[in-house]
Design a protein around this motif. Structure first.
Motif, mmCIF file in Angstrom:
data_model
loop_
_atom_site.group_PDB
_atom_site.id
_atom_site.type_symbol
_atom_site.label_atom_id
_atom_site.label_comp_id
_atom_site.label_asym_id
_atom_site.label_seq_id
_atom_site.Cartn_x
_atom_site.Cartn_y
_atom_site.Cartn_z
ATOM 1 N N GLU A 79 0.813 -1.219 0.000
ATOM 2 C CA GLU A 79 0.000 0.000 0.000
ATOM 3 C C GLU A 79 0.845 1.267 0.000
ATOM 4 N N ALA A 80 2.155 1.128 0.055
ATOM 5 C CA ALA A 80 3.046 2.284 0.174
ATOM 6 C C ALA A 80 3.808 2.519 -1.128
ATOM 7 N N SER A 81 4.465 3.656 -1.185
ATOM 8 C CA SER A 81 5.366 3.992 -2.280
ATOM 9 C C SER A 81 6.574 4.693 -1.676
ATOM 10 N N VAL A 82 7.527 5.077 -2.507
ATOM 11 C CA VAL A 82 8.702 5.797 -2.004
ATOM 12 C C VAL A 82 8.993 7.004 -2.887
ATOM 13 N N LEU A 83 9.576 8.014 -2.283
ATOM 14 C CA LEU A 83 10.091 9.180 -2.991
ATOM 15 C C LEU A 83 11.501 9.450 -2.483
ATOM 16 N N THR A 84 12.397 9.750 -3.396
ATOM 17 C CA THR A 84 13.753 10.113 -2.999
ATOM 18 C C THR A 84 13.721 11.498 -2.358
ATOM 19 N N ILE A 85 14.358 11.623 -1.197
ATOM 20 C CA ILE A 85 14.418 12.930 -0.542
ATOM 21 C C ILE A 85 15.843 13.481 -0.501
ATOM 22 N N THR A 112 9.701 4.448 7.734
ATOM 23 C CA THR A 112 9.512 5.810 7.242
ATOM 24 C C THR A 112 10.637 6.234 6.306
ATOM 25 N N ILE A 113 11.858 5.903 6.648
ATOM 26 C CA ILE A 113 13.044 6.285 5.872
ATOM 27 C C ILE A 113 13.839 5.027 5.532
ATOM 28 N N ILE A 114 14.274 4.946 4.279
ATOM 29 C CA ILE A 114 15.086 3.834 3.812
ATOM 30 C C ILE A 114 16.347 4.415 3.174
ATOM 31 N N VAL A 115 17.493 3.848 3.502
ATOM 32 C CA VAL A 115 18.757 4.255 2.881
ATOM 33 C C VAL A 115 19.175 3.157 1.914
ATOM 34 N N THR A 137 18.516 8.542 0.166
ATOM 35 C CA THR A 137 17.541 8.414 1.244
ATOM 36 C C THR A 137 16.160 8.489 0.616
ATOM 37 N N MET A 138 15.331 7.490 0.922
ATOM 38 C CA MET A 138 13.988 7.425 0.382
ATOM 39 C C MET A 138 12.979 7.522 1.528
ATOM 40 N N MET A 139 11.923 8.292 1.297
ATOM 41 C CA MET A 139 10.848 8.419 2.275
ATOM 42 C C MET A 139 9.702 7.515 1.838
ATOM 43 N N VAL A 140 9.183 6.735 2.774
ATOM 44 C CA VAL A 140 8.041 5.872 2.502
ATOM 45 C C VAL A 140 6.788 6.739 2.553
ATOM 46 N N ILE A 141 5.959 6.638 1.507
ATOM 47 C CA ILE A 141 4.753 7.453 1.376
ATOM 48 C C ILE A 141 3.529 6.538 1.469
ATOM 49 N N ARG A 142 2.597 6.927 2.314
ATOM 50 C CA ARG A 142 1.336 6.189 2.445
ATOM 51 C C ARG A 142 0.173 7.186 2.441
ATOM 52 N N GLY A 143 -0.852 6.861 1.675
ATOM 53 C CA GLY A 143 -2.088 7.643 1.713
ATOM 54 C C GLY A 143 -1.979 9.054 1.171
ATOM 55 N N ARG A 144 -1.027 9.325 0.316
ATOM 56 C CA ARG A 144 -0.906 10.656 -0.274
ATOM 57 C C ARG A 144 -1.499 10.651 -1.667
ATOM 58 N N GLU A 145 -2.424 11.565 -1.920
ATOM 59 C CA GLU A 145 -3.113 11.647 -3.201
ATOM 60 C C GLU A 145 -2.109 11.843 -4.342
ATOM 61 N N GLY A 146 -2.270 11.072 -5.395
ATOM 62 C CA GLY A 146 -1.427 11.193 -6.563
ATOM 63 C C GLY A 146 -0.114 10.438 -6.492
ATOM 64 N N ILE A 147 0.199 9.835 -5.347
ATOM 65 C CA ILE A 147 1.436 9.065 -5.211
ATOM 66 C C ILE A 147 1.065 7.658 -4.751
ATOM 67 N N ALA A 148 1.164 6.740 -5.707
ATOM 68 C CA ALA A 148 0.860 5.346 -5.412
ATOM 69 C C ALA A 148 1.817 4.486 -6.208
ATOM 70 N N GLY A 149 2.053 3.246 -5.707
ATOM 71 C CA GLY A 149 2.921 2.265 -6.331
ATOM 72 C C GLY A 149 3.142 2.479 -7.756
#
Length: 149
Positions: A79-85, A112-115, A137-149
């Motif tokens: 149910e989550a995705s990731v974005l590079t921060i 929450t954070i993955i390296v 560093t990647m941030m795990v994103i859950r439930g954010r509109e427009g950002i999905a797997g």
């Protein structure tokens, strides 16, 4: 890293990668997807070079970012995705080769954070040559509109 593989990450990653217009534009292909590790390969194309005829640093960085991001994707729930921060790339050798391999590996998983660390290799005559490394560093994103797997 734990041994629990979250869902069918391979299928989710293949579908997500197919939607990445930038990877399609540069001719990159997803060649390996394992728990904690992803590889992307790219054939040499003169259109992707800088003024000296070597693979442009921006192309190297983009492919390493995708490899590391998808490596992070292998350790999150479906149910989550990731974005590079954040990321840092070290360019170690000119990008000269017939093909290029970009490997991303999870260094530190998290909820929450993955390296992740990445390595880029030029492939041609002789052994593969390390041309760049990346830590991201990647941030795990859950439930954010427009950002999905």
């Amino acid at each position: 890293m734990n041994d629990n593989e979250p869902g069918d990450f391979r299928d989710r990653i293949r579908k997500s990668f197919a939607r990445q217009a930038v990877m399609r534009t540069i001719g990159a292909e997803l060649t390996r997807v394992e728990h904690g590790t992803v590889e992307i390969e790219l054939p040499f194309d003169e259109k992707l070079t800088q003024q000296h005829g070597i693979l442009h640093a921006g192309i190297i960085s983009a492919a390493l970012d995708s490899a590391c991001g998808y490596a992070a994707y292998t350790v999150i729930d479906s149910e989550a995705s990731v974005l590079t921060i954040e990321f840092k790339v070290n360019l170690m050798s000119p990008g000269r080769g017939e093909r290029f391999l970009f490997r991303g590996e999870v260094t530190k998983p998290g909820s929450t954070i993955i390296v992740a660390d990445g390595r880029a290799y030029a492939i041609g005559d002789g052994p593969a040559k390390l041309i760049a490394s990346m830590t991201g560093t990647m941030m795990v994103i859950r439930g954010r509109e427009g950002i999905a797997g």
